[in-house]
Design a protein around this motif. Structure first.
Motif, mmCIF file in Angstrom:
data_model
loop_
_atom_site.group_PDB
_atom_site.id
_atom_site.type_symbol
_atom_site.label_atom_id
_atom_site.label_comp_id
_atom_site.label_asym_id
_atom_site.label_seq_id
_atom_site.Cartn_x
_atom_site.Cartn_y
_atom_site.Cartn_z
ATOM 1 N N GLY A 16 0.816 -1.211 0.000
ATOM 2 C CA GLY A 16 0.000 0.000 0.000
ATOM 3 C C GLY A 16 0.846 1.256 0.000
ATOM 4 O O GLY A 16 0.529 2.228 -0.700
ATOM 5 N N GLY A 17 1.934 1.270 0.759
ATOM 6 C CA GLY A 17 2.827 2.423 0.772
ATOM 7 C C GLY A 17 3.490 2.636 -0.575
ATOM 8 O O GLY A 17 3.628 3.774 -1.048
ATOM 9 N N PHE A 18 3.891 1.541 -1.235
ATOM 10 C CA PHE A 18 4.497 1.627 -2.565
ATOM 11 C C PHE A 18 3.509 2.231 -3.562
ATOM 12 O O PHE A 18 3.843 3.154 -4.317
ATOM 13 C CB PHE A 18 4.926 0.234 -3.005
ATOM 14 N N LEU A 19 2.281 1.709 -3.562
ATOM 15 C CA LEU A 19 1.278 2.187 -4.507
ATOM 16 C C LEU A 19 0.884 3.639 -4.232
ATOM 17 O O LEU A 19 0.689 4.430 -5.165
ATOM 18 C CB LEU A 19 0.039 1.293 -4.448
ATOM 19 N N LEU A 20 0.772 3.991 -2.953
ATOM 20 C CA LEU A 20 0.401 5.359 -2.622
ATOM 21 C C LEU A 20 1.488 6.339 -3.057
ATOM 22 O O LEU A 20 1.186 7.416 -3.585
ATOM 23 C CB LEU A 20 0.146 5.482 -1.122
ATOM 24 N N ALA A 21 2.753 5.976 -2.842
ATOM 25 C CA ALA A 21 3.854 6.849 -3.272
ATOM 26 C C ALA A 21 3.821 7.044 -4.779
ATOM 27 O O ALA A 21 4.029 8.155 -5.283
ATOM 28 C CB ALA A 21 5.190 6.255 -2.837
ATOM 29 N N HIS A 22 3.551 5.972 -5.493
ATOM 30 C CA HIS A 22 3.458 6.067 -6.957
ATOM 31 C C HIS A 22 2.304 6.972 -7.380
ATOM 32 O O HIS A 22 2.458 7.840 -8.255
ATOM 33 C CB HIS A 22 3.267 4.672 -7.545
ATOM 34 N N ALA A 23 1.138 6.794 -6.758
ATOM 35 C CA ALA A 23 -0.035 7.597 -7.118
ATOM 36 C C ALA A 23 0.187 9.076 -6.803
ATOM 37 O O ALA A 23 -0.131 9.949 -7.611
ATOM 38 C CB ALA A 23 -1.267 7.072 -6.379
ATOM 39 N N VAL A 24 0.742 9.349 -5.623
ATOM 40 C CA VAL A 24 0.968 10.743 -5.222
ATOM 41 C C VAL A 24 1.958 11.414 -6.159
ATOM 42 O O VAL A 24 1.751 12.550 -6.601
ATOM 43 C CB VAL A 24 1.466 10.810 -3.762
ATOM 44 N N GLU A 25 3.031 10.723 -6.498
ATOM 45 C CA GLU A 25 4.033 11.318 -7.385
ATOM 46 C C GLU A 25 3.448 11.619 -8.761
ATOM 47 O O GLU A 25 3.689 12.675 -9.342
ATOM 48 C CB GLU A 25 5.235 10.398 -7.531
ATOM 49 N N ARG A 26 2.663 10.687 -9.297
ATOM 50 C CA ARG A 26 2.069 10.903 -10.619
ATOM 51 C C ARG A 26 1.084 12.069 -10.593
ATOM 52 O O ARG A 26 1.055 12.897 -11.516
ATOM 53 C CB ARG A 26 1.362 9.637 -11.091
ATOM 54 N N LEU A 27 0.267 12.135 -9.560
ATOM 55 C CA LEU A 27 -0.708 13.226 -9.477
ATOM 56 C C LEU A 27 -0.015 14.573 -9.340
ATOM 57 O O LEU A 27 -0.400 15.551 -9.985
ATOM 58 C CB LEU A 27 -1.648 12.987 -8.290
ATOM 59 N N TYR B 87 9.757 2.510 -3.237
ATOM 60 C CA TYR B 87 9.330 3.130 -4.498
ATOM 61 C C TYR B 87 10.278 4.263 -4.891
ATOM 62 O O TYR B 87 10.708 4.351 -6.051
ATOM 63 C CB TYR B 87 7.910 3.676 -4.386
ATOM 64 N N LEU B 88 10.604 5.130 -3.944
ATOM 65 C CA LEU B 88 11.474 6.261 -4.262
ATOM 66 C C LEU B 88 12.851 5.795 -4.712
ATOM 67 O O LEU B 88 13.454 6.367 -5.626
ATOM 68 C CB LEU B 88 11.590 7.179 -3.043
ATOM 69 N N ALA B 89 13.364 4.733 -4.054
ATOM 70 C CA ALA B 89 14.684 4.228 -4.422
ATOM 71 C C ALA B 89 14.664 3.571 -5.795
ATOM 72 O O ALA B 89 15.543 3.819 -6.628
ATOM 73 C CB ALA B 89 15.172 3.235 -3.366
ATOM 74 N N ALA B 90 13.654 2.727 -6.058
ATOM 75 C CA ALA B 90 13.636 1.934 -7.284
ATOM 76 C C ALA B 90 13.139 2.725 -8.492
ATOM 77 O O ALA B 90 13.592 2.487 -9.617
ATOM 78 C CB ALA B 90 12.761 0.689 -7.085
ATOM 79 N N ALA B 91 12.205 3.642 -8.285
ATOM 80 C CA ALA B 91 11.589 4.343 -9.415
ATOM 81 C C ALA B 91 12.250 5.675 -9.738
ATOM 82 O O ALA B 91 12.135 6.156 -10.873
ATOM 83 C CB ALA B 91 10.102 4.575 -9.134
ATOM 84 N N ASP B 92 12.926 6.286 -8.771
ATOM 85 C CA ASP B 92 13.481 7.620 -8.997
ATOM 86 C C ASP B 92 14.985 7.684 -8.777
ATOM 87 O O ASP B 92 15.743 8.044 -9.676
ATOM 88 C CB ASP B 92 12.799 8.637 -8.071
ATOM 89 N N ILE B 93 15.425 7.350 -7.573
ATOM 90 C CA ILE B 93 16.818 7.601 -7.185
ATOM 91 C C ILE B 93 17.796 6.750 -8.006
ATOM 92 O O ILE B 93 18.717 7.278 -8.640
ATOM 93 C CB ILE B 93 17.016 7.326 -5.680
ATOM 94 N N LEU B 94 17.629 5.432 -8.021
ATOM 95 C CA LEU B 94 18.583 4.573 -8.720
ATOM 96 C C LEU B 94 18.555 4.761 -10.241
ATOM 97 O O LEU B 94 19.629 4.818 -10.867
ATOM 98 C CB LEU B 94 18.330 3.112 -8.347
ATOM 99 N N PRO B 95 17.378 4.863 -10.888
ATOM 100 C CA PRO B 95 17.405 5.129 -12.335
ATOM 101 C C PRO B 95 18.117 6.438 -12.687
ATOM 102 O O PRO B 95 18.853 6.511 -13.675
ATOM 103 C CB PRO B 95 15.913 5.191 -12.702
ATOM 104 N N GLU B 96 17.905 7.481 -11.886
ATOM 105 C CA GLU B 96 18.564 8.752 -12.157
ATOM 106 C C GLU B 96 20.061 8.655 -11.920
ATOM 107 O O GLU B 96 20.861 9.290 -12.630
ATOM 108 C CB GLU B 96 17.965 9.842 -11.260
ATOM 109 N N ALA B 97 20.478 7.862 -10.944
ATOM 110 C CA ALA B 97 21.906 7.698 -10.664
ATOM 111 C C ALA B 97 22.643 7.091 -11.850
ATOM 112 O O ALA B 97 23.786 7.455 -12.133
ATOM 113 C CB ALA B 97 22.093 6.815 -9.421
ATOM 114 N N HIS B 98 21.998 6.185 -12.572
ATOM 115 C CA HIS B 98 22.655 5.491 -13.681
ATOM 116 C C HIS B 98 22.298 6.085 -15.042
ATOM 117 O O HIS B 98 22.740 5.565 -16.062
ATOM 118 C CB HIS B 98 22.274 4.008 -13.658
ATOM 119 N N HIS B 99 21.516 7.154 -15.051
ATOM 120 C CA HIS B 99 21.063 7.721 -16.332
ATOM 121 C C HIS B 99 22.219 8.341 -17.104
ATOM 122 O O HIS B 99 22.450 8.020 -18.279
ATOM 123 C CB HIS B 99 19.976 8.760 -16.081
ATOM 124 N N ASP B 100 22.957 9.242 -16.476
ATOM 125 C CA ASP B 100 24.060 9.932 -17.149
ATOM 126 C C ASP B 100 25.412 9.302 -16.853
ATOM 127 O O ASP B 100 26.387 9.557 -17.553
ATOM 128 C CB ASP B 100 24.092 11.409 -16.740
#
Length: 271
Positions: A70-81, A233-246
């Motif tokens: 539930g915390g994972f899904l809520l973080a995803h929903a809040v960020e998208r909104l 959610y924050l680690a897997a969806a935002d922080i780590l992808p951005e770390a390896h992007h550039d």
């Protein structure tokens, strides 16, 4: 005694935030380390503790795991909104044609100068409110660290020592993550420092609060599971992808593994 120990956690939290602020020229390494610390805290500390203290099942599934999802899904929903809301209120205007003369160019420059810009280290396309919400959750987690410290002191000196080692050591990671999450989502440095200060004071407040009341294990487990889902959610969806992007370098991956390993050592030292 618990309040005195919590002062050590306060110092470690500030030290973690100071480290995140100073290492600005290695942003990808900061993100990689922060992601590893968050992953380690969730998988090796928060979730096992949540399952232990909130072991009741709801239709065949542990309540802590349901709260985790539930915390994972809520973080995803809040960020998208929030992201959609920010996009709707920040329409990018086309730049004036350069052939319009010096007056047009000067007007364009003044217009660009008047628009607020996000910090250079901000995650692109992310809403600052997400960073503040995540940092507020970190503050709540730090307060619960203080509560755990106070409750351990009511059990035995051995339990107090074990919890103190875990709290003081991983509050460095809490301070690091609190400052990083706040600033990387485009918030001003002043807000990042304020959230870091709140995170540093939280364990002291939590430890002192145990003189007045106790927290039921069931409620604590539900909170830990929910908070773990948000962090993952924050680690897997935002922080780590951005770390390896550039910078898809082995050094970034090494920082992530080091972050997980550090949390593992802290958790192991507490048992």
């Amino acid at each position: 005694m618990p309040v005195v120990i919590a002062l050590g956690a306060l110092v470690m939290t500030l030290l973690g935030g100071w480290t995140a602020h100073r290492v600005t020229d290695r942003r990808h390494l900061i993100l990689g380390l922060a992601g590893g610390l968050m992953l380690g805290v969730v998988g090796l500390d928060l979730l096992p503790e949540a399952l232990e203290v909130a072991g009741d099942e709801v239709y065949g599934v542990p309540a802590a795991l349901l709260c985790f999802v539930g915390g994972f899904l809520l973080a995803h929903a809040v960020e998208r909104l929030l992201a959609e809301r920010v996009a709707a209120h920040h329409v990018v205007e086309p730049a004036p044609v350069a052939t319009g003369g010096a007056g047009v160019r000067a007007e364009a420059g003044a217009s660009a100068a008047g628009r607020p810009s996000a910090p250079a280290s901000a995650l692109p396309g992310r809403a600052p409110q997400v960073g503040l919400t995540a940092a507020a959750a970190m503050v709540g987690h730090s307060a619960m660290d203080g509560v755990a410290l106070g409750l351990a002191a009511q059990v035995s000196d051995e339990m107090t020592l074990a919890v103190a080692v875990a709290v003081i050591a991983h509050d460095f990671a809490d301070g690091f993550n609190t400052y990083t999450l706040t600033s990387l989502y485009g918030n001003a440095r002043r807000k990042a420092v304020l959230m870091l200060g709140a995170d540093a004071v939280a364990p002291v407040v939590g430890a002192a609060s145990t003189l007045l009341f106790t927290v039921p294990d069931q409620a604590l487990g539900i909170y830990l599971g929910f908070f773990g889902g948000v962090l993952l959610y924050l680690a897997a969806a935002d922080i780590l992808p951005e770390a390896h992007h550039d910078h898809p370098a082995l050094s970034t991956l090494g920082c992530t593994v080091a972050g997980v390993g550090f949390v593992w050592l802290v958790v192991g030292a507490a048992h």
